[in-house]
Write an enzyme that holds these catalytic residues in place. Structure first.
Site, PDB file in Angstrom:
ATOM      1  CG  ASP A 122      -1.974  -1.123   1.094  1.00  0.00           C
ATOM      2  OD1 ASP A 122      -2.816  -1.071   0.197  1.00  0.00           O
ATOM      3  OD2 ASP A 122      -1.881  -2.070   1.895  1.00  0.00           O
ATOM      4  CG  ASP A 171      -2.942   2.750  13.863  1.00  0.00           C
ATOM      5  OD1 ASP A 171      -2.633   3.036  15.039  1.00  0.00           O
ATOM      6  OD2 ASP A 171      -2.919   1.594  13.414  1.00  0.00           O
ATOM      7  CB  SER A 175      -5.033  -5.317   8.438  1.00  0.00           C
ATOM      8  OG  SER A 175      -4.379  -4.191   8.967  1.00  0.00           O
TER       9      SER A 175
HETATM   10  N1  ARG Z   1      -6.605  -2.003  17.115  1.00  0.00           N
HETATM   11  C1  ARG Z   1      -5.269  -1.753  17.465  1.00  0.00           C
HETATM   12  C2  ARG Z   1      -5.080  -0.306  17.803  1.00  0.00           C
HETATM   13  O1  ARG Z   1      -5.861   0.491  17.408  1.00  0.00           O
HETATM   14  C3  ARG Z   1      -4.275  -2.237  16.442  1.00  0.00           C
HETATM   15  C4  ARG Z   1      -4.365  -1.611  15.108  1.00  0.00           C
HETATM   16  C5  ARG Z   1      -3.203  -2.092  14.313  1.00  0.00           C
HETATM   17  N2  ARG Z   1      -3.390  -2.227  12.946  1.00  0.00           N
HETATM   18  C6  ARG Z   1      -3.535  -3.380  12.280  1.00  0.00           C
HETATM   19  N3  ARG Z   1      -3.394  -3.317  11.027  1.00  0.00           N
HETATM   20  N4  ARG Z   1      -3.772  -4.501  12.838  1.00  0.00           N
HETATM   21  O2  ARG Z   1      -4.135   0.041  18.450  1.00  0.00           O
END
Ligand code: ARG
Length: 401
Positions: free
Chosen positions: A14, A124, A175
């Protein structure tokens, strides 16, 4: 002169596609920024070359592993940081350190804008952009997946069409985000929250079902900072790495939760954080021995609030900083050794020793040597129960009327 945009670059499909995609959409030059927070995999040099191969005009790479361990993982450990009591904030704490480097690179290369590869549904994007707004209020933010319609299908097609130097696979349905503090996996069949995770999604941990022989480890802390394993002095980064290996081999630190995202969505996450979970367990047990009762109770509340702020992208906020002050102060006497057995998915503490302990054998013992005056308990209980006793009398009086 062309506008310049720094892009948080992972080396994956990506963000590799995002380099050209952003350049096409905005006419700006793209500078790729890759930050090593202990995610493993390819070398920074390989990642750098790929960024240039995908059309970046410059590539900035930073080995931030010690910085991440000392300034982000250690504070999380001191807070016993677990969002909703489960999640050791793996991704949440990596964003602010990446943001620092993004802003630094933006300054170095004269960029006006910072780009990241997050979607518009997760936490994020918030962490990146709130961090950037705070550290570089003049910088703009752009997220090609969210703002420039860069879908996964389009990314694969673009990479194939432009023959970008990356492997495009349509297969991996997950992911994944990982660093030295742990690993997060989401999407795919895990979105059905009744589905159990299959073996293939784990990487930091072996299955706890058929563990090797129990592994006993002694962890030394100095004022809340892990400083040695089995008497061998190590940096925090080394302690985390070594415990990832040893606790990971025993299947410690697998977490399967439905969590509350800041954006209001509940989402299924699988985490593996063997080192982090072993350390938090050990650290909490050392606090049990070294922190006074009321202080410890209040610290648990502070740690929970701290975790929510960090989860919610408020790493650089005044309240988070103020709570850091409380937590830091609480660690003054959190020094000593914790012995724990790692086995079959569990990290179980079975010994503790500390020169700054509050555990007083002569007060605690039921054997000879007891110095506790049991006769003072009676009057204490009478007074301690007084308020409830008076209220209960009132309840009975009213009920009888
Ligand atoms: N849900 C977790 C957080 O918001 C992990 C997100 C991480 N991203 C992923 N692609 N799994 O901190």
């Amino acid at each position: 002169m062309k506008d310049r945009i720094v892009l948080a670059y992972s080396g994956g499909l990506d963000t590799s596609v995002a380099i050209g995609w952003i350049a096409d959409a905005t006419g700006a030059e793209v500078i790729a920024v890759a930050v090593d927070v202990g995610q493993g995999g390819e070398s920074l040099e390989t990642v750098r070359q790929r960024a240039l191969g995908c059309g970046a005009v410059e590539a900035y790479v930073a080995d931030a592993r010690d910085e991440f361990a000392n300034e982000y993982c250690v504070p999380t450990l001191k807070a016993n940081g677990l969002y909703q009591g489960h999640y050791p904030l793996v991704s949440a704490i990596s964003r602010p350190v990446i943001v620092k480097h993004l802003v630094k690179a933006a300054r170095e290369f004269g960029a006006t804008t910072v780009a990241h590869g997050c979607t518009g549904k997760g936490n994020d994007q918030v962490r990146f952009e709130v961090g950037i707004q705070t550290l570089g209020p003049d910088l703009k933010c752009i997220a090609p997946v969210r703002d420039l319609a860069l879908t996964r299908d389009k990314a694969i097609a673009y990479a194939e069409e432009k023959q970008l130097p990356i492997v495009t696979t349509k297969k991996n349905p997950y992911s994944i985000d990982q660093n030295v503090w742990g690993r997060a996996v989401e999407t795919g069949y895990l979105e059905d929250i009744w589905n159990a995770p299959t073996k293939d999604i784990y990487d930091y941990t072996a299955s706890p079902e058929f563990p090797p022989a129990p592994d006993e480890v002694t962890i030394t802390f100095e004022q809340g900072v892990p400083t040695a394993l089995d008497g061998v002095a190590l940096s925090p980064l080394q302690v985390i790495q070594e415990l990832n290996r040893r606790a990971g081999a025993q299947g410690v630190g697998r977490i399967d939760v439905v969590e509350d995202r800041l954006v209001g969505i509940k989402s299924r996450e699988i985490y593996e954080a063997p080192g982090a979970m072993a350390l938090i367990t050990a650290h909490k047990h050392l606090e049990d021995v070294t922190i006074e009762r009321e202080h410890a109770r209040f610290k648990a509340t502070v740690g929970q609030r701290w975790s929510e702020l960090v989860y919610d992208g408020q790493w650089f906020s005044p309240l988070k900083r103020a709570l850091d002050g409380f937590i830091e102060d609480s660690q003054q006497y959190v020094s000593g050794d914790i012995r724990m057995t790692l086995h079959g998915g569990q990290a179980i503490v079975n010994g503790r020793r500390s020169d700054t302990s509050l555990y007083d054998f002569s007060l605690a013992t039921y054997d000879t040597g007891d110095t506790f005056d049991q006769s003072s308990a009676k009057g204490f209980i009478d007074i301690w129960g007084m308020a409830s006793k008076v209220a209960s009398g009132r309840d009975q009086r009213v009920a009888g009327e």
